[in-house]
Design a protein around this motif. Sequence first.
Motif, short mmCIF file in Angstrom:
data_model
loop_
_atom_site.label_atom_id
_atom_site.label_comp_id
_atom_site.label_asym_id
_atom_site.label_seq_id
_atom_site.Cartn_x
_atom_site.Cartn_y
_atom_site.Cartn_z
N ILE A 240 62.58 20.97 -34.38
CA ILE A 240 62.93 20.96 -32.96
C ILE A 240 64.44 21.01 -32.74
O ILE A 240 64.90 21.16 -31.60
N SER A 241 65.21 20.87 -33.81
CA SER A 241 66.67 20.93 -33.67
C SER A 241 67.29 21.30 -35.02
O SER A 241 66.84 20.82 -36.06
N GLY A 251 71.68 19.66 -41.09
CA GLY A 251 70.34 19.10 -41.15
C GLY A 251 69.46 19.65 -40.04
O GLY A 251 69.89 20.45 -39.21
N ILE A 252 68.22 19.21 -40.05
CA ILE A 252 67.26 19.58 -39.00
C ILE A 252 66.53 18.34 -38.54
O ILE A 252 66.39 17.36 -39.28
N ALA A 278 61.13 32.46 -35.17
CA ALA A 278 61.62 33.54 -34.33
C ALA A 278 63.07 33.28 -33.91
O ALA A 278 63.44 32.15 -33.57
N LEU A 279 63.89 34.34 -33.94
CA LEU A 279 65.32 34.19 -33.66
C LEU A 279 65.59 33.58 -32.29
O LEU A 279 66.51 32.78 -32.13
N ASN A 284 67.87 28.75 -29.70
CA ASN A 284 67.73 27.76 -28.63
C ASN A 284 67.53 26.33 -29.13
O ASN A 284 67.52 25.40 -28.32
N VAL A 285 67.38 26.13 -30.46
CA VAL A 285 67.32 24.76 -30.97
C VAL A 285 68.58 24.41 -31.77
O VAL A 285 68.66 23.32 -32.35
N MET A 286 69.57 25.30 -31.78
CA MET A 286 70.83 24.99 -32.45
C MET A 286 71.58 23.90 -31.69
O MET A 286 71.67 23.92 -30.46
#
Length: 492
Positions: A240-241, A251-252, A278-279, A284-286
């Motif tokens: 989600i991020s 990290g994520i 998907a790009l 949009n989660v960066m």
Amino acid sequence: MKDFDDRNDRSVVIVGGGPAGLTAAYHLQKLDPHAAPVVYEASDAVGGISRTEFHNGNRFDIGGHRFFTKLPEVEAMWHEVLGDDFISVERLSRIFYKDRYYDYPLKLFNALKNIGVWESVRIILSYAKWRLRPSPVEDSFEEWVMNRFGGRLYMHFFRSYTEKVWGIDPKEIRADWAAQRIKNLSLGKAVWNAISGANDTTSLIERFNYPRLGPGMMWEKTRDCIETNGGLVQMQSEVISVKREEQRITGIDVRTWDYGGSTEVKRVSGDHFVNTMALRDLINVMDPPPPTEVVEAANRLKYRDFLIVSLCLQNADPFPDNWIYIHSPKVNVARIQNFRAWSDEMVADKDTASIGMEYFCDDTSDLWQTDDADLRDLAARELEQLGLGKAAEVVDFKVIRQRKAYPVYDSAYREALDVVSGWIKSLENFQTVGRNGLHRYNNQDHSMLSAMLAAENILGAHHDVWDVNVERSYHEEFVVDPPKPKPVLALE
């Protein structure tokens, strides 16, 4: 290519458990036995669009996945993983157009009988006209096809099906999609193939390999190999991020869930990251977000969604084809699969048939929102309308919806993709691969190749995964093995 180094302190995080994500993990472990990649998959099944779905003992292939490639490293992995579970399947497919069935690949007398001598002459004359006076530019799908097949054949066999699949005018689809998907086929070659029986066009191969339990079998066994060798494939884990500091990913954030409704969010750090989501979603989660122009470009990227209504018929063999393309505008269905023709083991009961009715749509459309029972009735009615089965024979069904099945090559995509890819290339320890990760409508083998090269980059290579030559997958005259890495010297 730079020699692989022997560091043993890499932590590798992979987003997505489809063909590209799992191939990246598998290939990394093959090159470095001490690697322990972690793969996070949002759904509860590996394989992405190449997974095998199940219902009451029947298995369903979402879209039909032939296992054919001219990439030796991909071929090798398929056989390493599947072993004796690979079967050889004879291809049989047709096109339904103007209430007639055409053999596909083209068979001369069948085509002449269906389309008629006079219309065949008009097609040849149209072809000659376009060869003598081709369109000077080939920006659109329509221009590309007409230059190679003529306007009349385009009108008959390309325009209607393309509109059904993509939901937009073929003038709005870019020529590079046609060049990638139709490959080196032309009218002259198609006619020669029909007369001579020759066939060197990849999309028209007559036999292919297939996992006996469907394409998901390949990815389930790949997952097992990864975990046996010390890696981890974490299901029901949505990214989600994606956290970054300047141009380095740190990290994520992963949200895990279970069927009881419990969720948990955890932070995962890593040295290297490989993405297959998907790009548009990725950008949009960066966190923090990329520059505004990158976000805006990502939001211009579009996708085509897909649903399949799988019907179980009380009729073992309603038709012999693996699949049939439906060009008729009289029905909504675009392609029909006969799963027993792929593998006997896809169907639970030898006295029944399992038929996949495939519909291309958007997730905002009325068709996508239609109740499952109404979709069953629609699919059964259209199957009977096409003369391929009787609605009264339907005894069971399952509806499968697949978002973002195909990246769209519309008039805005190329400029938007250049902006997004340019920014992603600036990241130090982050790569994106696969169909949606590159926004490229490639086949499974090309997605796998991009993932293999990403794994090699982690070990010190310098491949540009964005510039992988798609044609390598399809042309006999351009099969070139990549530089082979030197063995990794793992520290004990």
